[in-house]
Write a protein that holds these residues in place. Structure first.
Motif, PDB file in Angstrom:
ATOM      1  N   ASN A  61       0.840  -1.198   0.000  1.00  0.00           N
ATOM      2  CA  ASN A  61       0.000   0.000   0.000  1.00  0.00           C
ATOM      3  C   ASN A  61       0.873   1.245   0.000  1.00  0.00           C
ATOM      4  O   ASN A  61       1.913   1.267   0.658  1.00  0.00           O
ATOM      5  N   LEU A  62       0.413   2.285  -0.676  1.00  0.00           N
ATOM      6  CA  LEU A  62       1.123   3.563  -0.744  1.00  0.00           C
ATOM      7  C   LEU A  62       0.115   4.686  -0.541  1.00  0.00           C
ATOM      8  O   LEU A  62      -0.919   4.721  -1.212  1.00  0.00           O
ATOM      9  N   VAL A  78       4.468   3.802   3.067  1.00  0.00           N
ATOM     10  CA  VAL A  78       4.309   2.515   2.393  1.00  0.00           C
ATOM     11  C   VAL A  78       4.106   1.463   3.484  1.00  0.00           C
ATOM     12  O   VAL A  78       4.894   1.376   4.417  1.00  0.00           O
ATOM     13  N   VAL A  79       3.032   0.690   3.372  1.00  0.00           N
ATOM     14  CA  VAL A  79       2.743  -0.387   4.321  1.00  0.00           C
ATOM     15  C   VAL A  79       2.638  -1.680   3.530  1.00  0.00           C
ATOM     16  O   VAL A  79       2.029  -1.715   2.466  1.00  0.00           O
ATOM     17  N   LEU A 120      -2.803 -10.233   7.843  1.00  0.00           N
ATOM     18  CA  LEU A 120      -3.121 -10.363   6.432  1.00  0.00           C
ATOM     19  C   LEU A 120      -3.749  -9.118   5.832  1.00  0.00           C
ATOM     20  O   LEU A 120      -4.533  -8.420   6.476  1.00  0.00           O
ATOM     21  N   GLU A 121      -3.418  -8.875   4.575  1.00  0.00           N
ATOM     22  CA  GLU A 121      -4.082  -7.926   3.682  1.00  0.00           C
ATOM     23  C   GLU A 121      -4.320  -6.538   4.270  1.00  0.00           C
ATOM     24  O   GLU A 121      -5.451  -6.090   4.400  1.00  0.00           O
ATOM     25  N   PRO A 122      -3.245  -5.820   4.606  1.00  0.00           N
ATOM     26  CA  PRO A 122      -3.455  -4.470   5.133  1.00  0.00           C
ATOM     27  C   PRO A 122      -4.021  -3.528   4.073  1.00  0.00           C
ATOM     28  O   PRO A 122      -3.674  -3.607   2.900  1.00  0.00           O
ATOM     29  N   THR A 123      -4.915  -2.678   4.507  1.00  0.00           N
ATOM     30  CA  THR A 123      -5.442  -1.579   3.703  1.00  0.00           C
ATOM     31  C   THR A 123      -5.124  -0.305   4.483  1.00  0.00           C
ATOM     32  O   THR A 123      -5.242  -0.282   5.708  1.00  0.00           O
ATOM     33  N   VAL A 124      -4.732   0.748   3.774  1.00  0.00           N
ATOM     34  CA  VAL A 124      -4.195   1.928   4.449  1.00  0.00           C
ATOM     35  C   VAL A 124      -4.885   3.198   3.950  1.00  0.00           C
ATOM     36  O   VAL A 124      -5.182   3.340   2.769  1.00  0.00           O
ATOM     37  N   THR A 125      -5.104   4.114   4.883  1.00  0.00           N
ATOM     38  CA  THR A 125      -5.596   5.447   4.556  1.00  0.00           C
ATOM     39  C   THR A 125      -4.957   6.430   5.533  1.00  0.00           C
ATOM     40  O   THR A 125      -4.315   6.024   6.493  1.00  0.00           O
TER      41      THR A 125
END
Length: 173
Positions: A61-62, A78-79, A120-125
């Motif tokens: 993620n960016l 970035v994660v 699992l599956e990080p989503t970032v904001t």
């Protein structure tokens, strides 16, 4: 450097404060970063920004925000998810702009999780205060393999801030 993303995990964002489009991707044990040049229609200034070693990177993620650094200055975060099964964890790196408007990245990746379950599956904001919000899931893969235990997936959330004090004060240019 020629960038071939055909077999790589990648993420793209445009920094609204600078208008610059950024890309990150995982390749050969590193997370890489480049910027898009609208004139030449190519990615340029590719550089390795984080060493990931031999563990697989399976989610990337960016994010960019005008308040990411010290809740008041622009930057990138970035994660990513790295590892397998119960050895899977979340990590991040971040960049701030220096006095020449060049990105300065953290010296080493920062650990977000380090536990005995699969992250699992990080989503970032990023929220309005410049805090990075990571949402993912946790599952104990040992219990999944045991048919007598009904394993569920738990949602996970973590918020972190990036401070200019995390960055090296020396310049290498």
């Amino acid at each position: 450097m020629s960038i071939n993303l055909a077999s790589s995990l990648s993420a793209v964002t445009t920094d609204s404060t600078t208008g610059v489009t950024h890309i990150v991707w995982a390749d050969n044990g590193n997370i890489w970063h480049a910027v898009y040049d609208n004139n030449s229609e190519t990615w340029k200034n590719a550089e390795a920004i984080a060493f990931t070693g031999t563990e697989p990177v399976t989610s990337l993620n960016l994010v960019a925000s005008g308040q990411l650094i010290d809740s008041s200055n622009p930057g990138l975060a970035v994660v990513w998810q790295q590892g397998n099964l119960n050895d899977s964890d979340f990590f991040y790196t971040a960049a701030q702009y220096d006095e020449n408007a060049d990105l300065q990245w953290l010296d080493t990746p920062q650990t977000l999780t380090s536990d005995q379950v699969g992250d699992l599956e990080p989503t970032v904001t990023v929220n309005d205060s410049g805090e990075v919000i990571v949402i993912g899931s946790k599952v104990n893969f040992d219990n999944v393999a045991n048919l007598s235990i009904k394993e569920d997936t738990d949602f996970y959330t973590q918020t972190f801030s990036v401070s200019s004090s995390q960055f090296s004060t020396s310049t290498s240019n």
